[in-house]
Design a protein around this motif. Structure first.
Motif, PDB file in Angstrom:
ATOM      1  N   TYR A  72     -44.657  62.362 -71.352  1.00 10.06           N
ATOM      2  CA  TYR A  72     -44.498  63.759 -70.947  1.00 10.06           C
ATOM      3  C   TYR A  72     -44.077  64.609 -72.148  1.00 10.06           C
ATOM      4  O   TYR A  72     -43.257  64.171 -72.967  1.00 10.06           O
ATOM      5  N   TYR A  86     -45.543  71.594 -68.326  1.00  9.05           N
ATOM      6  CA  TYR A  86     -45.512  70.370 -69.137  1.00  9.05           C
ATOM      7  C   TYR A  86     -46.794  69.580 -68.941  1.00  9.05           C
ATOM      8  O   TYR A  86     -47.536  69.763 -67.974  1.00  9.05           O
ATOM      9  N   TRP A  96     -42.116  63.263 -77.127  1.00  8.32           N
ATOM     10  CA  TRP A  96     -42.552  62.851 -75.797  1.00  8.32           C
ATOM     11  C   TRP A  96     -41.429  62.112 -75.090  1.00  8.32           C
ATOM     12  O   TRP A  96     -40.714  61.311 -75.697  1.00  8.32           O
ATOM     13  N   SER A 136     -48.638  65.707 -68.970  1.00 13.19           N
ATOM     14  CA  SER A 136     -48.381  64.270 -68.813  1.00 13.19           C
ATOM     15  C   SER A 136     -49.654  63.480 -69.102  1.00 13.19           C
ATOM     16  O   SER A 136     -50.753  63.888 -68.705  1.00 13.19           O
ATOM     17  N   VAL A 161     -39.106  65.510 -64.547  1.00 11.72           N
ATOM     18  CA  VAL A 161     -39.809  64.228 -64.408  1.00 11.72           C
ATOM     19  C   VAL A 161     -39.214  63.432 -63.250  1.00 11.72           C
ATOM     20  O   VAL A 161     -39.948  62.821 -62.463  1.00 11.72           O
ATOM     21  N   THR A 211     -46.302  56.411 -68.646  1.00  8.55           N
ATOM     22  CA  THR A 211     -46.485  57.869 -68.688  1.00  8.55           C
ATOM     23  C   THR A 211     -45.750  58.484 -69.879  1.00  8.55           C
ATOM     24  O   THR A 211     -44.614  58.113 -70.176  1.00  8.55           O
TER      25      THR A 211
END
Length: 280
Positions: free
Chosen positions: A120, A128, A102, A130, A55, A118
């Motif tokens: 993820y 992954y 998450w 999002s 991320v 956001t």
């Protein structure tokens, strides 16, 4: 470092009183599937730290890393300096919804752009998902990120965002990779690392937001005054409130912090540490 495809998108518009207020803002929503091109050997996104680092890498190559030309009080200062357009990630935390964990984070604009929320979650060792919400707010005499917050709060926008995420369900097929690693992650939730902007990055963001706090704004109580920027104390308190940890429902204990450092581009070269032209 990855390939991505948007698999779903939608939008919602907010309006106030007819004629008097009209359009107040909107939310753009994107569900994106991303696959790492060359993941490290023996690494899996089911590892919380691996997902957190992926991320952060996404932040460094996406629109969240955009810069803009610095603004100085001295009109004769021709220093070539780029400032960040966003402060991100902030308010990072792990959430558990419908047995799915998450990684959540927010992004604060520093000039005018959208607030970003956001979520993820990993789907496999190298893939992954999002869920990203881009929030735009609109009001007269509020043409910068600090002033719009005073005119139109984020509350109603965030309520819709979190209600949508509360309704999300992911069904894994019998041969999917939601297996031993993911189950182990659930057991060791307290060790999950979070991602945050570094202290130097935060100080730079305060300066940037202060310098732009008069953009498309006039103090109506004192329209003739020379400087319509907010005070440094007001800006500092605002950013401090944004970076403060605000746990959401089903938030899990937070582990170690992985910092994102913002590099300033000066004369085409990327510095390791951010530089503040004017001392905050």
């Amino acid at each position: 470092h990855k390939t991505s495809v948007i698999i779903y998108s939608s939008s919602w518009e907010y309006r106030g009183l007819p004629i008097l207020e009209g359009y107040c803002g909107d939310i753009l929503f994107f569900v994106t599937l991303s696959r790492l091109k060359n993941p490290p050997i023996n690494s899996s996104l089911h590892s919380p730290e691996a997902l957190a680092n992926a991320v952060l890498k996404e932040h460094d190559v996406s629109f969240l890393s955009r810069t803009h030309e610095a603004r100085f009080d001295d009109p004769y200062d021709l220093t070539e300096l780029q400032w960040p357009t966003y402060l991100s990630p902030i308010n990072s935390q792990w959430l558990k919804k419908d047995n799915i964990q998450w990684l959540y984070c927010e992004s604060q604009p520093l000039v005018k752009d959208k607030n970003i929320v956001t979520y993820y979650t990993p789907l496999s060792h190298d893939t992954y998902l999002s869920f990203q919400f881009l929030i735009t707010r609109s009001a007269m005499n509020a043409g910068n990120a600090y002033r719009i917050e005073q005119r139109i709060p984020l509350t109603n926008f965030l309520t819709l965002v979190h209600n949508i995420m509360d309704s999300v369900k992911i069904n894994f097929s019998s041969n999917s990779e939601k297996s031993e690693e993911n189950q182990e992650r659930e057991v060791n939730a307290s060790d999950m690392p979070i991602i945050e902007a570094s202290p130097e990055y935060i100080e730079l963001a305060k300066h940037v937001l202060y310098m732009w706090s008069a953009r498309e704004y006039t103090d109506t109580k004192n329209p003739k005054k020379k400087d319509h920027r907010a005070s440094k104390e007001e800006i500092s308190n605002f950013i401090d409130s944004k970076i403060k940890f605000r746990p959401l429902p089903n938030s899990l204990p937070r582990g170690k912090v992985i910092y994102r450092h913002f590099g300033v581009y000066e004369n085409g070269e990327k510095e390791v540490k951010p530089t503040i032209k004017t001392i905050w």
